[in-house]
Design a protein around this motif. Structure first.
Motif, short mmCIF file in Angstrom:
data_model
loop_
_atom_site.label_atom_id
_atom_site.label_comp_id
_atom_site.label_asym_id
_atom_site.label_seq_id
_atom_site.Cartn_x
_atom_site.Cartn_y
_atom_site.Cartn_z
N GLN A 104 0.88 -1.23 0.09
CA GLN A 104 -0.07 -0.01 -0.04
C GLN A 104 0.83 1.32 -0.07
N TRP A 105 1.99 1.28 0.58
CA TRP A 105 2.89 2.14 0.58
C TRP A 105 4.21 1.85 1.31
N ILE A 106 5.28 2.61 0.79
CA ILE A 106 6.54 2.29 1.53
C ILE A 106 7.38 3.66 2.01
N SER A 107 7.69 3.88 3.24
CA SER A 107 8.42 4.95 3.81
C SER A 107 10.05 4.43 3.70
N SER A 108 10.71 5.30 2.92
CA SER A 108 12.19 4.88 2.64
C SER A 108 12.53 5.81 1.74
N ARG A 109 13.89 5.82 1.92
CA ARG A 109 14.58 6.70 0.68
C ARG A 109 14.41 6.14 -0.55
N PRO A 110 14.10 6.99 -1.65
CA PRO A 110 13.74 6.25 -2.82
C PRO A 110 14.98 5.61 -3.56
N GLU A 111 16.32 5.87 -3.19
CA GLU A 111 17.33 5.25 -4.12
C GLU A 111 17.47 3.71 -4.07
N TYR A 113 15.52 1.43 -5.58
CA TYR A 113 14.21 0.60 -5.52
C TYR A 113 13.94 0.52 -7.42
N LEU A 114 13.60 -0.49 -7.71
CA LEU A 114 13.23 -0.76 -9.17
C LEU A 114 12.04 0.07 -9.60
N PRO A 115 11.74 0.78 -10.86
CA PRO A 115 10.76 1.53 -11.11
C PRO A 115 9.31 1.17 -10.66
N MET A 116 9.00 -0.09 -10.71
CA MET A 116 7.80 -0.74 -10.19
C MET A 116 7.43 -0.23 -9.03
N PHE A 117 8.21 0.02 -8.16
CA PHE A 117 7.90 0.34 -6.70
C PHE A 117 7.70 1.94 -6.65
N ASP A 118 8.31 2.64 -7.33
CA ASP A 118 7.87 4.22 -7.35
C ASP A 118 6.51 4.46 -7.08
N LYS A 119 5.46 3.91 -7.46
CA LYS A 119 4.19 4.22 -7.17
C LYS A 119 3.87 4.12 -5.56
N TYR A 120 4.54 3.52 -4.87
CA TYR A 120 4.35 3.04 -3.51
C TYR A 120 5.14 3.87 -2.56
N LEU A 122 6.28 6.92 -0.44
CA LEU A 122 5.77 8.14 0.28
C LEU A 122 6.55 9.59 -0.35
N THR A 123 6.08 10.51 -0.66
CA THR A 123 6.58 11.85 -0.91
C THR A 123 6.75 12.46 0.55
N PRO A 124 8.14 12.82 0.87
CA PRO A 124 8.39 13.72 1.85
C PRO A 124 7.73 15.14 1.85
N ILE A 125 7.29 15.67 2.93
CA ILE A 125 6.86 17.03 3.10
C ILE A 125 7.74 17.79 3.92
N GLY A 126 8.16 19.21 3.84
CA GLY A 126 8.67 19.77 4.58
C GLY A 126 10.27 20.06 4.32
N ASP A 127 10.92 21.19 4.77
CA ASP A 127 12.09 21.31 4.67
C ASP A 127 13.13 20.64 5.36
N GLU A 128 12.66 20.28 6.68
CA GLU A 128 13.34 19.73 7.83
C GLU A 128 13.01 18.02 7.59
N ILE A 179 1.69 10.16 8.08
CA ILE A 179 1.47 9.78 6.81
C ILE A 179 0.14 10.06 6.16
N ASP A 180 0.11 10.73 4.99
CA ASP A 180 -1.34 10.93 4.35
C ASP A 180 -1.51 9.97 3.43
N GLU A 181 -2.20 8.78 3.60
CA GLU A 181 -2.40 7.61 2.87
C GLU A 181 -3.08 7.96 1.61
N LYS A 182 -3.85 8.91 1.59
CA LYS A 182 -4.66 9.29 0.18
C LYS A 182 -3.54 10.03 -0.58
#
Length: 187
Positions: A104-111, A113-120, A122-128, A179-182
């Motif tokens: 459903q989602w993955i919280s991790s640095r994106p480096e 991962y195969l492209p098939m996991f990109d959609k899972y 999570l995108t970080p929010i905030g400068d810090e 985490i905003d799952e939507k």
């Protein structure tokens, strides 16, 4: 079957156990029926996640491919058929459906991962914002923002492998993530 790190109550008569089977270790979830002693479900995370990913951190070269995941915690979400998993050697929290293992989602640095996991991812929010490294003990907090689309998680961020400047030291911390799952974001 081996057990490792975590055992959690699941429903009225079952427990979920983190474990191993075969040469690769700490990447299996067993659902054990306490009334019958039988294994009801088994999920091998090698069939769900990318075993070949090496978490990009300062100690990646020390990790053993047999312990690619190091599943150290399972959190059952109340009133849901989903689990949040802590995979230490991936520096990842992963939410999956149970027992089928759909991500459903993955919280991790994106480096890494195969492209098939990109959609899972999570995108970080905030400068810090800071990612977690070699985390343990995720804990679901009360719904602080009264938003049914978010989940608040407290986490022990072990910090092992966190990139630091030459004159700095690695550090551990307790961190509260929302985490905003939507919207697939994390802050």
């Amino acid at each position: 079957y081996g057990a490792h790190h975590d055992i959690v109550q699941f429903g009225e008569n079952c427990i979920l156990v983190t474990g191993s089977c075969g040469e690769v270790v700490e990447d299996i979830i067993y659902e054990l029926n306490l009334a019958t002693g039988k294994i009801e479900n088994v999920l091998d995370l090698k069939n769900v996640l990318q075993r070949t990913r090496i978490a990009p951190d300062a100690h990646s070269d020390l990790l053993d491919s047999k312990d690619w995941a190091h599943l150290n915690a399972i959190v059952v979400q109340e009133n849901e058929d989903s689990l949040i998993l802590s995979l230490r050697n991936q520096s990842a929290l992963v939410k999956i459906s149970w027992p089928d293992g759909n991500i459903q989602w993955i919280s991790s640095r994106p480096e890494g991962y195969l492209p098939m996991f990109d959609k899972y991812l999570l995108t970080p929010i905030g400068d810090e914002f800071e990612y977690h490294y070699k985390q343990h003990a995720p804990f679901i907090l009360p719904d602080y923002d009264d938003n049914p689309d978010t989940i608040d998680i407290l986490l022990f961020d072990n910090g092992w492998g966190r990139p630091v400047e030459e004159d700095e030291k690695e550090y551990t911390r307790m961190v509260h993530y929302r985490i905003d799952e939507k919207n697939m974001t994390i802050e």
